[in-house]
Design an enzyme around this catalytic site. Structure first.
Site, PDB file in Angstrom:
ATOM      1  CG  LEU A  20     -16.302 -32.575  23.282  1.00 14.41           C
ATOM      2  CD1 LEU A  20     -16.655 -32.903  24.723  1.00 14.41           C
ATOM      3  CD2 LEU A  20     -16.765 -31.176  22.909  1.00 14.41           C
ATOM      4  CE1 TYR A 154     -11.700 -22.338  18.618  1.00 12.70           C
ATOM      5  CE2 TYR A 154     -11.717 -21.186  20.726  1.00 12.70           C
ATOM      6  CZ  TYR A 154     -12.066 -22.281  19.949  1.00 12.70           C
ATOM      7  OH  TYR A 154     -12.785 -23.306  20.501  1.00 12.70           O
TER       8      TYR A 154
END
Length: 337
Positions: A20, A154
């Site tokens: 990203l 996560y």
């Protein structure tokens, strides 16, 4: 510090060598699709990135985000108006294998960045995830203010990172400058031979391995909304323009949590079917697994975390996305037999 004039602005991107981060850098450099908002502002951007193992020391500065002094130094040297925080341990299985290291990067380093940005009046855009939600059937699409409930470590660490950003900017009285940007599973251009950078791109490797006679079980239960990294980069740039061009008094009324997602829905198995169709190969060796989560598995994945983009639309941000099939047809043209 933050300014609304058309002089050059500076953006600092953490994780700038990642899947990203590379596209966020390109967007601020003006290499992504222009939008009405960014064109109207007409701001030229200087862009610097931070990295660690792949930093070149020129465009990507080597910074250990877990060390407060290094964070302070890079903010002092670069003097950005906006920092986009892409760096994270973002693979659920790797998170479970290193919970302590993950918490240091996903939570504590985020808090350090937030505190340093807030004290300097720097806009911070923190990249978060759809995994902050439980994803139980029937709950999605989730609005930005919906109740959270991550199902794995996560998601927990990214939610804790969100809270750290909001807390630090609130403590500093700079609420309008700490922004959370939630995104779903991402795909896009990977570095040569590194499809594992993306949980979507790596499915291409599974399809190719299946041609060697390797049997593969593929999830055909959880609903995913794969979103292109170029689109996320463009939206981050536009959010920066919107927030920095809003007066300080009005900025406090802007939302602190934003969400961006494509609308096209696929299971991992359906993505494999698509790749096989584009490549003109069979997927007889890939078996659809409709069982859902194994209750004994350490990582529990949500069923459907589809994100609503209403908050972005309300700000006038362009939320259009690339067509998933068309992008992959272009990308895989060279692979066809």
């Amino acid at each position: 510090m933050s300014s609304t004039s058309k002089q050059t602005k500076t953006a600092l991107i953490t994780g700038a060598t990642g899947l990203l981060g590379r596209q966020v850098v390109r967007a601020f450099q003006g290499l992504s699709v222009p939008t009405e908002l960014s064109s109207k502002a007409g701001w030229p951007w200087e862009v610097k990135g931070t990295g660690f193992s792949r930093a070149d020391g020129v465009n990507v500065l080597k910074v250990d985000l877990e060390k407060e002094k290094e964070v302070e130094r890079v903010l002092e040297d670069v003097d950005p108006q906006v920092l986009v925080h892409c760096a994270a341990n973002r693979f659920p299985d790797k998170v479970d294998a290193d919970p302590e290291g993950t918490r240091l990067l996903n939570v504590e380093a985020t808090r350090t960045l937030a505190r340093a940005c807030a004290s300097r009046g720097v806009l911070l855009i923190y990249i978060s995830t759809d995994y902050v939600f439980s994803g139980r059937p029937g709950e999605a699409p989730y609005e930005a203010d919906a109740a959270t409930g991550p199902t794995n470590l996560y998601g927990v660490t990214k939610l804790d990172g969100e809270n750290a950003v909001i807390e630090e900017f609130s403590k500093a009285g700079k609420e309008g400058l700490g922004v959370v940007m939630r995104v779903p599973v991402l795909y896009g251009k990977t570095e040569e031979g590194r499809n594992e950078e993306s949980a979507v791109n790596v499915l291409l490797d599974a399809v190719l391995k299946a041609q060697e006679g390797k049997k593969v079980k593929m999830d055909h239960w959880a609903l995913r909304f794969p979103t292109n990294t170029e689109d996320v980069g463009r939206v981050c740039r536009d959010v920066a323009v919107k927030y920095l061009s809003t007066s300080e008094a009005e900025r406090t009324s802007l939302p602190r949590i934003l969400q961006f997602s494509a609308e096209e829905q696929y299971t991992k198995y359906e993505m494999c079917q698509l790749f096989a169709e584009i490549l003109g190969v069979p997927i007889d060796n890939i078996e659809a697994n409709t069982e859902g989560n194994d209750p004994n598995a350490s990582v529990q994945r949500p069923y459907d975390c589809h994100l609503s983009t209403k908050a972005l639309k309300d700000l006038g941000i362009n939320v259009s996305t690339q067509d998933f099939v068309a992008w992959w047809r272009r990308e895989l043209r060279a692979f066809r037999h």
